[in-house]
Design a protein around this motif. Structure first.
Motif, PDB file in Angstrom:
ATOM      1  N   TYR A  21      -4.196   7.787  13.104  1.00 44.17           N
ATOM      2  CA  TYR A  21      -4.511   8.511  11.864  1.00 44.17           C
ATOM      3  C   TYR A  21      -3.367   9.451  11.478  1.00 44.17           C
ATOM      4  CZ  TYR A  21      -7.050  11.895   8.897  1.00 44.17           C
ATOM      5  OH  TYR A  21      -7.458  12.737   7.882  1.00 44.17           O
ATOM      6  N   ILE A  22      -2.921  10.253  12.430  1.00 47.76           N
ATOM      7  CA  ILE A  22      -1.814  11.173  12.158  1.00 47.76           C
ATOM      8  C   ILE A  22      -0.512  10.408  11.959  1.00 47.76           C
ATOM      9  CG2 ILE A  22      -0.409  13.052  13.098  1.00 47.76           C
ATOM     10  CD1 ILE A  22      -3.188  13.929  12.177  1.00 47.76           C
ATOM     11  N   GLY A  23      -0.300   9.379  12.764  1.00 46.63           N
ATOM     12  CA  GLY A  23       0.933   8.609  12.662  1.00 46.63           C
ATOM     13  C   GLY A  23       1.119   7.933  11.328  1.00 46.63           C
ATOM     14  N   ASP A  24       0.034   7.627  10.647  1.00 48.30           N
ATOM     15  CA  ASP A  24       0.140   7.023   9.323  1.00 48.30           C
ATOM     16  C   ASP A  24       0.654   8.014   8.292  1.00 48.30           C
ATOM     17  OD1 ASP A  24      -0.438   4.830   7.404  1.00 48.30           O
ATOM     18  OD2 ASP A  24      -1.902   6.258   6.628  1.00 48.30           O
TER      19      ASP A  24
ATOM     20  N   LEU B 112       0.828  -1.204   0.000  1.00 52.60           N
ATOM     21  CA  LEU B 112       0.000   0.000   0.000  1.00 52.60           C
ATOM     22  C   LEU B 112       0.857   1.246   0.000  1.00 52.60           C
ATOM     23  CD1 LEU B 112      -2.789  -0.994   2.518  1.00 52.60           C
ATOM     24  CD2 LEU B 112      -2.774  -1.180   0.042  1.00 52.60           C
ATOM     25  N   ALA B 113       0.396   2.256  -0.749  1.00 54.47           N
ATOM     26  CA  ALA B 113       1.124   3.519  -0.810  1.00 54.47           C
ATOM     27  C   ALA B 113       0.860   4.338   0.438  1.00 54.47           C
ATOM     28  CB  ALA B 113       0.678   4.310  -2.045  1.00 54.47           C
ATOM     29  N   VAL B 114       1.826   5.170   0.790  1.00 51.59           N
ATOM     30  CA  VAL B 114       1.630   6.117   1.881  1.00 51.59           C
ATOM     31  C   VAL B 114       0.622   7.163   1.456  1.00 51.59           C
ATOM     32  CG1 VAL B 114       2.742   7.888   3.280  1.00 51.59           C
ATOM     33  CG2 VAL B 114       3.954   5.785   2.764  1.00 51.59           C
ATOM     34  N   LEU B 115      -0.277   7.481   2.334  1.00 49.38           N
ATOM     35  CA  LEU B 115      -1.318   8.456   2.025  1.00 49.38           C
ATOM     36  C   LEU B 115      -0.708   9.817   1.757  1.00 49.38           C
ATOM     37  CD1 LEU B 115      -4.335   9.105   1.914  1.00 49.38           C
ATOM     38  CD2 LEU B 115      -4.212   9.619   4.349  1.00 49.38           C
ATOM     39  N   CYS B 116      -1.056  10.393   0.607  1.00 47.45           N
ATOM     40  CA  CYS B 116      -0.578  11.732   0.265  1.00 47.45           C
ATOM     41  C   CYS B 116      -1.607  12.746   0.720  1.00 47.45           C
ATOM     42  CB  CYS B 116      -0.385  11.861  -1.247  1.00 47.45           C
ATOM     43  SG  CYS B 116       0.842  10.729  -1.898  1.00 47.45           S
TER      44      CYS B 116
ATOM     45  N   GLU C  86      -5.941  -2.591   8.951  1.00 45.28           N
ATOM     46  CA  GLU C  86      -4.820  -3.413   9.420  1.00 45.28           C
ATOM     47  C   GLU C  86      -3.516  -2.632   9.401  1.00 45.28           C
ATOM     48  OE1 GLU C  86      -6.381  -7.875   8.067  1.00 45.28           O
ATOM     49  OE2 GLU C  86      -4.910  -6.786   6.857  1.00 45.28           O
ATOM     50  N   ASP C  87      -3.357  -1.781   8.411  1.00 45.60           N
ATOM     51  CA  ASP C  87      -2.128  -0.991   8.290  1.00 45.60           C
ATOM     52  C   ASP C  87      -2.035   0.097   9.357  1.00 45.60           C
ATOM     53  OD1 ASP C  87      -1.210  -2.402   6.128  1.00 45.60           O
ATOM     54  OD2 ASP C  87      -2.025  -1.022   4.647  1.00 45.60           O
ATOM     55  N   ILE C  88      -3.156   0.714   9.685  1.00 44.46           N
ATOM     56  CA  ILE C  88      -3.120   1.904  10.544  1.00 44.46           C
ATOM     57  C   ILE C  88      -3.443   1.595  11.996  1.00 44.46           C
ATOM     58  CG2 ILE C  88      -4.010   4.256  10.823  1.00 44.46           C
ATOM     59  CD1 ILE C  88      -4.750   4.288   7.910  1.00 44.46           C
ATOM     60  N   ASP C  89      -4.282   0.609  12.232  1.00 38.60           N
ATOM     61  CA  ASP C  89      -4.732   0.274  13.590  1.00 38.60           C
ATOM     62  C   ASP C  89      -3.626  -0.457  14.346  1.00 38.60           C
ATOM     63  OD1 ASP C  89      -6.115  -0.440  15.874  1.00 38.60           O
ATOM     64  OD2 ASP C  89      -7.183  -2.099  14.903  1.00 38.60           O
ATOM     65  N   LYS C  90      -2.727   0.295  14.924  1.00 37.49           N
ATOM     66  CA  LYS C  90      -1.536  -0.280  15.548  1.00 37.49           C
ATOM     67  C   LYS C  90      -1.843  -1.016  16.848  1.00 37.49           C
ATOM     68  CE  LYS C  90       1.044   1.349  12.306  1.00 37.49           C
ATOM     69  NZ  LYS C  90       1.503   0.439  11.239  1.00 37.49           N
ATOM     70  N   ASN C  91      -2.877  -0.589  17.580  1.00 41.45           N
ATOM     71  CA  ASN C  91      -3.170  -1.258  18.852  1.00 41.45           C
ATOM     72  C   ASN C  91      -4.159  -2.409  18.696  1.00 41.45           C
ATOM     73  OD1 ASN C  91      -5.687  -0.070  18.585  1.00 41.45           O
ATOM     74  ND2 ASN C  91      -5.349   1.474  20.177  1.00 41.45           N
ATOM     75  N   GLY C  92      -4.605  -2.652  17.457  1.00 42.12           N
ATOM     76  CA  GLY C  92      -5.416  -3.812  17.173  1.00 42.12           C
ATOM     77  C   GLY C  92      -6.795  -3.825  17.790  1.00 42.12           C
TER      78      GLY C  92
ATOM     79  N   VAL D 211      -0.461  19.105   9.515  1.00 38.25           N
ATOM     80  CA  VAL D 211      -0.824  18.110  10.525  1.00 38.25           C
ATOM     81  C   VAL D 211      -1.923  18.656  11.433  1.00 38.25           C
ATOM     82  CG1 VAL D 211       0.005  16.758  12.488  1.00 38.25           C
ATOM     83  CG2 VAL D 211       1.422  16.971  10.437  1.00 38.25           C
ATOM     84  N   ALA D 212      -1.786  19.924  11.826  1.00 36.33           N
ATOM     85  CA  ALA D 212      -2.837  20.544  12.631  1.00 36.33           C
ATOM     86  C   ALA D 212      -4.160  20.566  11.873  1.00 36.33           C
ATOM     87  CB  ALA D 212      -2.421  21.962  13.024  1.00 36.33           C
ATOM     88  N   THR D 213      -4.082  20.832  10.567  1.00 32.83           N
ATOM     89  CA  THR D 213      -5.283  20.810   9.742  1.00 32.83           C
ATOM     90  C   THR D 213      -5.906  19.423   9.735  1.00 32.83           C
ATOM     91  OG1 THR D 213      -4.402  22.547   8.299  1.00 32.83           O
ATOM     92  CG2 THR D 213      -6.202  21.227   7.426  1.00 32.83           C
ATOM     93  N   GLU D 214      -5.054  18.403   9.649  1.00 33.96           N
ATOM     94  CA  GLU D 214      -5.579  17.041   9.628  1.00 33.96           C
ATOM     95  C   GLU D 214      -6.211  16.651  10.963  1.00 33.96           C
ATOM     96  OE1 GLU D 214      -6.238  14.757   7.442  1.00 33.96           O
ATOM     97  OE2 GLU D 214      -5.607  16.110   5.855  1.00 33.96           O
ATOM     98  N   ARG D 215      -5.674  17.169  12.060  1.00 30.31           N
ATOM     99  CA  ARG D 215      -6.311  16.909  13.354  1.00 30.31           C
ATOM    100  C   ARG D 215      -7.738  17.470  13.362  1.00 30.31           C
ATOM    101  NH1 ARG D 215      -2.405  15.157  16.904  1.00 30.31           N
ATOM    102  NH2 ARG D 215      -0.255  15.745  16.372  1.00 30.31           N
ATOM    103  N   GLN D 216      -7.872  18.652  12.791  1.00 29.46           N
ATOM    104  CA  GLN D 216      -9.189  19.275  12.701  1.00 29.46           C
ATOM    105  C   GLN D 216     -10.096  18.481  11.764  1.00 29.46           C
ATOM    106  OE1 GLN D 216      -9.016  23.371  11.491  1.00 29.46           O
ATOM    107  NE2 GLN D 216     -11.242  23.636  11.523  1.00 29.46           N
ATOM    108  N   GLN D 217      -9.532  18.029  10.646  1.00 28.44           N
ATOM    109  CA  GLN D 217     -10.304  17.216   9.711  1.00 28.44           C
ATOM    110  C   GLN D 217     -10.818  15.948  10.383  1.00 28.44           C
ATOM    111  OE1 GLN D 217     -10.867  17.952   6.310  1.00 28.44           O
ATOM    112  NE2 GLN D 217     -10.045  19.957   6.859  1.00 28.44           N
ATOM    113  N   PHE D 218      -9.967  15.321  11.183  1.00 32.24           N
ATOM    114  CA  PHE D 218     -10.364  14.095  11.874  1.00 32.24           C
ATOM    115  C   PHE D 218     -11.562  14.365  12.777  1.00 32.24           C
ATOM    116  CE2 PHE D 218     -10.273  10.967  15.250  1.00 32.24           C
ATOM    117  CZ  PHE D 218      -9.980   9.784  14.587  1.00 32.24           C
TER     118      PHE D 218
END
Length: 314
Positions: A212-215, A8-12, A197-203, A229-236
């Motif tokens: 979400y941000i860590g990905d 899988l590609a890294v999210l742009c 599966e790729d992003i959910d690190k704690n399962g 990144v701050a914008t993405e926190r708001q988006q989330f």
């Protein structure tokens, strides 16, 4: 040789205002809908080039001198003008971009089909795919620096999901669904499953804000967090986590990676029209497009391949 073709590609991420979800490219597959590049016209028009031309043809255009780019673009404009009225509408631009998308996917399937249909019987079995992709690992797992078992299991699961008649033999349509699941409705569940599966690190079966941000962003030592990144926190908080429980479930993840209310081709055609329609009449003349040739096709000489030196088309 191991060929992890389905990594899988890294999210742009493209930063945007707080009034709507940030434009983003799907995490699925190495071939996103329009381009893997960041859409930032303040820096360059490379995203627009790949969206308008397709990724292979965009690379070839980058080799051309400005006058040759304009000459070839003029030919493309004539092809885009489907009703022959001398104007290019938003719908015609959208149709052209979708054509480029389909051609890219079709070319990708054709290239890989030849690699995996080892006995040239017009079908690709799971055994053929597995042997080509993981052959050296299967021959001597102990000699490999990496355990590919999990990746192979994921590939088999996706292969089975794409295999409509459940015979572990893919025809070309099934193989296309395997390689490009984001383009096929019946593959949506597997797309969501792989993403989580790729992003959910704690399962725990969810994607929380930290995951979400860590990905997208993992700072190096002392690195400051970029503004997006701050914008993405708001988006989330405003758009991803729809039920406000601090995490994304499967439905929210599906809406994030494969939104039903967002069309990349339509969004790009609106952008190209807005940037090029100098008289604001809602349509483009050939001259308006040629005046913005750098936006549509560009011209920056590079050492990329010679994919578009096809004199039968130009």
């Amino acid at each position: 040789m191991i060929r992890p073709a389905l990594a899988l590609a890294v999210l742009c991420i493209v930063s945007g205002g707080s009034s709507k979800p940030t434009e983003r490219k799907t995490r699925v597959q190495e071939d996103p809908p329009l381009s893997q590049l960041q859409h930032d016209d303040d820096t360059n028009f490379e995203y627009d080039h790949e969206a308008f031309l397709g990724q292979d043809d965009a690379k070839a255009f980058e080799q051309l001198a400005p006058e040759e780019s304009k000459r070839r673009l003029s030919i493309i404009v004539d092809k885009m003008d489907g009703d022959g009225d001398g104007w290019v509408s938003e719908a015609e631009i959208t149709a052209w971009i979708r054509r480029a998308q389909k051609k890219h996917v079709s070319d990708s399937v054709e290239r890989q089909w030849a690699d995996f249909d080892l006995d040239q019987d017009g079908r690709v079995t799971w055994a053929e795919y597995r042997n080509v992709t993981y052959g050296s690992y299967l021959d001597d797992p102990a000699d490999s620096e990496y355990n590919y078992t999990q990746m192979m299991t994921r590939d088999e699961r996706r292969f089975r999901a794409a295999d409509a008649d459940r015979d572990l033999i893919a025809d070309k349509q099934e193989f296309a669904a395997f390689l490009h699941p984001e383009d096929h409705e019946h593959m949506r569940d597997i797309v969501v499953q792989e993403t989580m599966e790729d992003i959910d690190k704690n399962g725990d079966g969810f994607i929380d804000l930290q995951e979400y941000i860590g990905d997208m962003f993992q700072p190096e030592d002392g690195e400051e967090e970029p503004e997006w990144v701050a914008t993405e926190r708001q988006q989330f908080a405003e758009f991803r986590d729809k039920n406000g429980d601090g995490k994304m479930d499967k439905e929210e993840t599906l809406d994030w990676i494969l939104p039903s209310d967002y069309d990349h081709a339509e969004a790009e055609s609106k952008h190209l029209l807005f940037e090029s329609d100098t008289d604001k009449d809602g349509k483009l003349s050939k001259q308006e497009i040629l005046d913005k040739y750098d936006l549509f096709v560009g011209s920056q000489v590079t050492d990329f391949g010679e994919a578009l030196l096809r004199h039968d088309e130009f």
